[in-house]
Structure formats: C-alpha cells, structure tokens
Design an enzyme around this catalytic site. Structure first.
Site, PDB file in Angstrom:
ATOM      1  N   SER A  67       0.821  -1.208   0.000  1.00 55.53           N
ATOM      2  CA  SER A  67       0.000   0.000   0.000  1.00 55.53           C
ATOM      3  C   SER A  67       0.859   1.263   0.000  1.00 55.53           C
ATOM      4  O   SER A  67       1.722   1.414  -0.842  1.00 55.53           O
ATOM      5  CB  SER A  67      -0.953  -0.066   1.194  1.00 55.53           C
ATOM      6  OG  SER A  67      -1.860   0.989   1.157  1.00 55.53           O
ATOM      7  N   ASP A 100      -6.194   2.343  -3.435  1.00 58.68           N
ATOM      8  CA  ASP A 100      -7.426   2.414  -2.637  1.00 58.68           C
ATOM      9  C   ASP A 100      -7.639   3.844  -2.136  1.00 58.68           C
ATOM     10  O   ASP A 100      -8.753   4.268  -1.917  1.00 58.68           O
ATOM     11  CB  ASP A 100      -7.444   1.390  -1.476  1.00 58.68           C
ATOM     12  CG  ASP A 100      -6.269   1.508  -0.536  1.00 58.68           C
ATOM     13  OD1 ASP A 100      -5.294   2.227  -0.853  1.00 58.68           O
ATOM     14  OD2 ASP A 100      -6.316   0.866   0.532  1.00 58.68           O
ATOM     15  N   ASP A 103      -2.492   6.172  -4.104  1.00 64.09           N
ATOM     16  CA  ASP A 103      -1.359   5.494  -3.462  1.00 64.09           C
ATOM     17  C   ASP A 103      -1.039   4.245  -4.285  1.00 64.09           C
ATOM     18  O   ASP A 103      -1.649   4.014  -5.334  1.00 64.09           O
ATOM     19  CB  ASP A 103      -1.646   5.194  -1.982  1.00 64.09           C
ATOM     20  CG  ASP A 103      -2.603   4.046  -1.775  1.00 64.09           C
ATOM     21  OD1 ASP A 103      -3.441   3.810  -2.657  1.00 64.09           O
ATOM     22  OD2 ASP A 103      -2.519   3.379  -0.727  1.00 64.09           O
ATOM     23  N   ASP A 114      -1.552   1.056  -4.152  1.00 66.68           N
ATOM     24  CA  ASP A 114      -2.549   0.033  -4.477  1.00 66.68           C
ATOM     25  C   ASP A 114      -3.898   0.647  -4.827  1.00 66.68           C
ATOM     26  O   ASP A 114      -4.911  -0.050  -4.924  1.00 66.68           O
ATOM     27  CB  ASP A 114      -2.677  -1.031  -3.380  1.00 66.68           C
ATOM     28  CG  ASP A 114      -3.243  -0.482  -2.091  1.00 66.68           C
ATOM     29  OD1 ASP A 114      -3.010   0.710  -1.798  1.00 66.68           O
ATOM     30  OD2 ASP A 114      -3.915  -1.241  -1.372  1.00 66.68           O
TER      31      ASP A 114
END
Ligand code: MG
Length: 453
Positions: free
Chosen positions: A97, A243, A239, A241
C-alpha cells in the site's frame, strides 16, 4: 535489522530483510488452509518484488487446494470487486500500500471482497505460527488461471454507476499520478471512458516509484510543481494500491486528503433520492476523519457513525446500519453500491459527476465546506506497553471535553478535537488534531506535547 510484521491484518516486511519468499509462502499456505481450498483471486501492485511474492503466494494457495485466478497488476479495490462479482471465496492482494518501495505485504479478503476481520485474522495467524498447513495430494491440484481481463468488471461497474453522458459533456482535462503503480493502467482508461482528456504524470508501471507512495502534500512536491504549470481541471493522485485518492485542484493546490471523502459524501447525500430505496441516509467514517463530515451530514439531515480506525471497522458498520456512503479521512471513499472497501476509482467517478452536476471548479466546490486545519503526527515510544499510560494522561488533561474511548481516545471541543491512539503492531502513537483556526491548532499541539516530553 530484520523488518517483518506478522499480524491479524496479514504480513508486511522489507523484502530481503525480514520478508522472504518462504514467509509469503507460509502465510498463503495458512490462508489456503483457512479457506479449505476454494476459489481465490490474486492481484498485485507494480513493485519490483511483486513477481517473487506472486510466485510464493500462488504456490501456497495451490498446495492447499485453492482454485487460483491471477488478475495481474490491479488496484486493491479491483481485486475486492472481482472477488465479489465472481463469487470467489477469497482474495489476496500483494501490496504494501502506502509503504515505501522496499516493503511488500499481503492483504487477505473473504467472500464479498471484504477484508478479513480480527477473528478471521487471528485464525490465519495461528495456522501460520503453528504451521498447521493442510496440503493436498497431486491429483487434487487445480489449474492456475490467468485472467487480467477481469479488471474490466470493476471498471465497467464504476462507469455504470455514474452519469456518463453528463460527465462527457464537460470534456474535463485531467492529470493522473498513480505513483507508477496499480492505478497506472486502469485509471487513464476510466477517465477516457468518461470523455476526459488525460495526461499521465506518473502512470508508467516500471517496478519503481517516482516518489514515496503515500499521497500527501510532502510526497507530491514534484507532481504539484508540475501541475501548477498545467491547466488541468483536476489532478487525481493514488497510493500504490489505488485504494486511496488525493486531489490537486485546478490551480495546483493540494486539497487535504480529508476532502476526498467529504466531496463524495456531499455528492451522495445531495443525490440521496437515487439511493433511498436501497440504503439509509447514514454515513460511516472512522474516529480520525475530519469534522467536515458532520457538517455536511447535518446539512442533509443524515446520521454519522464513527468507528475505530481500519477499513474493516467502517465496512462492518456500513453493513450493519445499511449506510449509503462512508470512508476514511486518508482519502478512502467507501461506497457500498460498488465496493465494500476504499476505492479510488469509485472516488474519481463520484467526484467527476459532482463537478459536472455543480458545473463548478473543484476549488469552488470545496469552498462550500467549513474550513478546518489538521495535524497528523506520530510519536515513536520505547514500547507498546507505554500506550495506556499516555492515554490516561490525555484523558486527565482533557477531562472537560466530550470523550470517546472506542479506539484510543478522542476528545471533542467546540473549536477542536484530538484523537490519540497506539499502533496495533508498532511502538508508535498516532495523533490527530483538527481545529477551526491555525492558532487553536498550535495551542493544542503545544499542550499535547507536554504529555509526550
Ligand atoms: Mg493503500
């Protein structure tokens, strides 16, 4: 120093210094054992170590009898959506992440694309620690499927959920910084489908990041400098990933990431009619999220629920109260109509629809909200054992405020609030202060710092 954090929320470490292929393999064996085989979707971000992790993860899942579908490089919310839509039993996302490039991690999802909760996480961790893996015999192995085209399921659902005609008419000019990571492929496609002219600022997935992946002002200096010279209607930043979503306005000003979820909440509550047969006019955010959410909810007579920090806590509450929208102040929009998790692509769709509806610049729309000033800080302490003592001291010092002890301690006053909580995995205390003025913010910060001296 070895850096590996194995917890109920999965495993996270620095690759080659704590996190090795066998760590990823064993955690996947544990997850596969926990699922007793079953159908599992695997996706990953673009880190250079992702391929190594992918091999280990797929091995672990196949060896415990899972039917594995690898969708390749995909945002976390895309994997979640594919789990839900294909009625899979679980999902694994290989991503650290917002953590720096040297880290990698595994996030585990269950049916419906929902993050595993505390109880489930504890069971998986126990299987990992005791190494109680249930291997299958060779004749029971399932064939690995590679289906990168499944990411389109998510893309199509986001497009279906917004007024494409209206957005297309606006012919928005949009900048995208996906940190050369998971959002790099899918985000420009989404924007083009919505009739936008797109410039990919950092959307070249080469295995490395152009800046630290946490989408905050400090990390985005290069991007901000660049877009100031350009005339984008908006720049979207994800970011690694994808999300979380941050926004830079048409003048090149970085909007607080707190405003991402605020914009989405405003838009959905304003158009609640559309959702009223299916959802309640309720909003769920965590305790660290800006008070601007309460202001917006008040305007539309909606009820706000606050939960402990962590995506799963917000999602569980959204499900139990049948809320229409929620999220986290870190740029995480959670819209149950599409996904039970933070979803930057959903956030982009909703914010473009909002801009089209209002026919206003993004900077003008955020001016509709009361302005707050916020500090997000973390303090390193010697040991996690010290956390309760610090929290007690805060409770004593701020005893005349409205106290909430659901997650650490949050104290509310008319002109400011603080939220102080210990990390679940590291000797760190996280502090958030939000105030109506910079002056009050400074005063509260000074008062708090006497406790941590
Ligand atoms: Mg993330």
């Amino acid at each position: 120093m070895e850096k590996l954090i194995a917890s109920i929320s999965g495993i996270r470490g620095v690759v080659g210094e704590g996190l090795y292929p066998d760590t990823a393999l064993k955690f996947s064996l544990a997850f596969g054992t926990y699922l007793r085989g079953g159908k599992v979707i695997v996706g990953r971000d673009t880190r250079i170590t992702g391929e190594m992790m992918r091999g280990a993860v797929i091995s672990g899942l196949l060896a415990t009898g899972c039917e594995v579908t690898d969708i390749g490089i995909a945002p976390t919310p895309t994997v979640q959506y594919v789990v839900k839509e294909t009625k899979a039993d679980g999902g694994v996302v290989i991503t650290a992440s917002h953590n720096p490039i040297e880290w990698n991690a595994l996030k585990f999802y269950r049916k419906g694309g929902i993050l595993v909760d505390k109880k489930e996480g504890e069971k998986i961790l126990q299987i990992y620690k005791r190494q109680e893996f249930k291997y299958i015999k060779w004749r029971d192995y399932k064939k690995l499927k590679e289906q990168p085209e499944l990411v389109e399921l998510h893309l199509n659902q986001v497009i279906k959920s917004v007024n494409v005609k209206k957005i297309k008419k606006m012919k928005f000019n949009i900048g995208v910084d996906s940190c050369n990571a998971s959002g790099s492929y899918i985000t420009p496609v989404l924007l083009e489908e919505l009739g936008c002219k797109v410039e990919k600022i950092f959307a070249m997935p080469d295995g490395y990041f152009p800046h630290p992946p946490e989408p905050n002002k400090r990390n985005l200096k290069k991007t901000i400098e660049y877009v100031k010279k350009k005339k984008f209607d908006t720049t979207f930043v994800q970011d690694s990933d994808a999300d979380r979503l941050a926004i830079i306005d048409e003048n090149g000003n970085f909007l607080s990431e707190e405003l991402t979820v605020a914009l989405a909440v405003y838009h959905i509550l304003k158009n609640f009619k559309k959702y009223k047969n299916k959802y309640k006019k309720k909003v769920v955010v965590n305790l660290s999220t800006s008070r601007v959410i309460d202001d917006i909810a008040r305007e539309f007579n909606a009820k706000v629920y606050r939960t402990p920090v962590g995506e799963i806590n917000v999602v569980k509450k959204l499900i139990s109260v049948n809320g229409v929208i929620g999220g986290e102040g870190n740029g995480g929009v959670i819209f149950p109509e599409i996904n039970f998790g933070r979803d930057s692509l959903t956030g982009i769709g909703l914010i473009l629809e909002l801009m089209a509806d209002e026919n206003k610049k993004i900077s003008e729309i955020v001016k509709l909200f009361p302005q707050y000033f916020m500090i997000k800080d973390k303090i390193e302490i010697e040991s996690r054992d010290q956390i309760p003592l610090f929290l007690q001291k805060i409770e004593k010092k701020f005893s005349d405020g409205r106290i909430n002890k659901l997650d650490g301690i949050r104290v509310d006053y008319p002109d400011f609030w603080i939220h102080v909580r210990g990390s679940n995995t590291e000797p760190i205390i996280r502090i958030i202060i939000e105030a109506k003025s910079k002056k009050i913010l400074r005063q509260v910060k000074n008062e708090l710092s006497t406790i941590f001296k």
